[in-house]
Write an enzyme that holds these catalytic residues in place. Structure first.
Site, short mmCIF file in Angstrom:
data_model
loop_
_atom_site.label_atom_id
_atom_site.label_comp_id
_atom_site.label_asym_id
_atom_site.label_seq_id
_atom_site.Cartn_x
_atom_site.Cartn_y
_atom_site.Cartn_z
N HIS A 219 -9.32 -6.68 18.08
CA HIS A 219 -9.98 -5.92 19.15
C HIS A 219 -9.59 -6.51 20.51
O HIS A 219 -8.72 -5.98 21.18
CB HIS A 219 -11.48 -5.95 18.89
N HIS B 111 -1.60 2.77 19.57
CA HIS B 111 -3.06 2.78 19.70
C HIS B 111 -3.62 3.77 18.71
O HIS B 111 -2.99 4.80 18.43
CB HIS B 111 -3.44 3.22 21.13
N ASP C 205 -3.07 -3.57 26.72
CA ASP C 205 -2.79 -5.01 26.58
C ASP C 205 -1.36 -5.40 26.90
O ASP C 205 -1.04 -6.58 26.96
CB ASP C 205 -3.10 -5.45 25.14
#
Ligand code: ACO
Length: 431
Positions: free
Chosen positions: A269, A308, A364
């Site tokens: 996560h 994702h 990220d």
């Protein structure tokens, strides 16, 4: 085509047909429970580990269209909020559902600013951690401990009590996060400076040394503001689901948010940006990128920061972060790994393997580069995620507490173990 919003299900075991309502593209799992129900059959249920296709709530907080790469908080596009708003205004929007008037805004900022200090006993608790304690472990235990300082927090039906805890948590999170950071460095904890803005004060608590007043670089404070806005909410992800699940027992919000911090702590996560940074360091130079990409395509490893579960397009947050990189590097100097990241992105976006699978950079991919440029060690990256996500968790918690349809979270299971064995006492088994 017909206007009928129902689904007809034929149970081939019995030949019986059932008609269930379709509302907002969903059917109610409880309606499936009527299928095949009898005295010795509890009826049909849905098996969905990881909730990949199960809606757990109705929510008006955050909208995502993963195919189109759209993210909106309370209907406002993330791009506009990141460009023109502040983190505290966005936090107000998430919590209250509407943008504040000037008066509401000033009152909100005032309240948050004047709740930034934490009880001295909590400081002692933090000081009791080992010198090498992970800052996320320190953060989650100190937020859990906050409930003991505000025992009235369990009156979750009282709007004023709820408001007080929400203000306290959003206000104290940077203080606790910054102190966890200072602890690892063996540096004295810096008290909040309430003359500064939310992100300026955070920078001051992180980096101030002997100077009587810390003078944060406005470009860094602004970049942090943007990062905080981007991380404020992301609908029903693992940590938000943890907050809602624990909150459904009607526990106080500190305990519910602590569950969210714990879920975020996990590498699947909140920890992906750290993995991106490690990957970039390993690739080292632009020239090594093609060979690395070949390895990814051969299934040797994944291109971290790409792909994702929800976004099958450019993650809108990645586009904004990429821009924030420039602002930060103007102050800190360019991170040499940026060149590697840009080359990876360029090649991957043109390559059939990534195009076919709709793999685009996610939030990220660039955030780790910024955090490193700001001199944060990788263990702090998830703390930098948890601080702004607090407003999202609390907005979702408020929605849960007021939702008459919500019940204590209690999933079903499909039992696969033994049944009705005869217990043999140890005196006989161990003979
Ligand atoms: N690199 C290479 N191939 C990938 C990647 C990647 N980063 N991501 C997915 N794929 C491939 C898979 O191998 C699979 O290929 P196949 O169909 O030939 O088997 C296909 O794309 C689909 O992948 P899934 O794993 O089924 O996709 P899922 O939606 O379950 O996974 C996830 C999403 C976990 C984010 C994945 O893309 C991934 O591991 N990315 C790298 C880690 C990462 O960046 N995580 C951060 C996510 S953002 C956040 O949490 C804040």
């Amino acid at each position: 085509m017909t206007d009928k919003q129902t689904l007809t299900i034929r149970d081939n075991r019995s030949g019986e047909e059932y008609e269930v309502e379709i509302t907002d593209g969903s059917i109610r799992a409880a309606d499936l429970g009527k299928i095949g129900k009898s005295d010795d059959d509890p009826g049909l249920s849905v098996y969905d580990p990881g909730f990949t296709n199960t809606a757990s709530t109705r929510s008006a907080v955050t909208y995502i269209d993963g195919e189109k790469g759209i993210l909106e908080y309370r209907g406002y596009p993330i791009e506009q909020l990141a460009e023109s708003s502040t983190y505290l205004e966005v936090a107000y929007l998430l919590i209250h559902g509407e943008l504040p008037t000037k008066e509401q805004h000033d009152q909100w900022v005032h309240e948050i600013t004047f709740h930034t200090f934490v009880h001295e006993n909590l400081k002692s608790q933090l000081q009791g951690f080992r010198y090498d304690a992970h800052p996320m472990g320190m953060l989650l235990s100190s937020v859990g401990a906050l409930s003991t300082f505000y025992p009235e927090a369990n009156k979750i039906k009282d709007p004023q009590v709820r408001h007080d805890q929400i203000v306290r948590m959003i206000a104290k999170m940077p203080t606790l996060g910054a102190w966890a950071f200072r602890h690892a460095q063996g540096k004295p904890y810096v008290y909040p400076d309430n003359d500064l803005s939310y992100t300026e004060n955070f920078l001051s608590m992180l980096f101030r040394m002997s100077e009587p007043k810390y003078d944060p670089d406005p470009r860094l404070a602004k970049a942090l503001e943007v990062l905080f806005i981007l991380h404020a909410d992301h609908e029903q992800n693992a940590s938000t689901n943890a907050v809602r699940s624990v909150g459904s027992s009607q526990v106080d919000p500190y305990s519910a948010v602590t569950a969210g911090i714990a879920a975020l702590y996990g590498p699947l996560h909140g920890g992906a940006n750290e993995a991106v940074l490690k990957m970039l360091k390993r690739i080292k130079t632009k020239d090594n990128v093609p060979a690395f990409i070949e390895g990814v395509k051969n299934g040797e490893e994944r291109l971290m920061g790409f792909g994702h579960r929800v976004y099958k397009n450019y993650d809108p947050r990645a586009t904004i972060i990429k821009k924030a990189c420039d602002d930060v590097f103007e102050v800190t100097g360019v991170n040499p790994l940026l060149e590697v990241a840009q080359e990876l992105e360029k090649i991957a976006l043109e390559d059939e393997y990534f195009v076919k699978r709709k793999l685009y950079p996610n939030v990220d991919f660039y955030s780790g580069l910024i955090y490193e440029a700001l001199q944060f060690p990788p263990e702090m990256f998830t703390v930098l995620f948890a601080i702004p996500r607090t407003s999202g968790w609390l907005a979702q918690w408020l929605e849960l507490v007021d939702d008459p349809e919500q019940k204590i979270a209690r999933p079903k299971q499909i039992y696969t173990g033994a049944r009705q064995l005869d217990f043999v006492p140890s005196s006989e088994r161990w003979k």
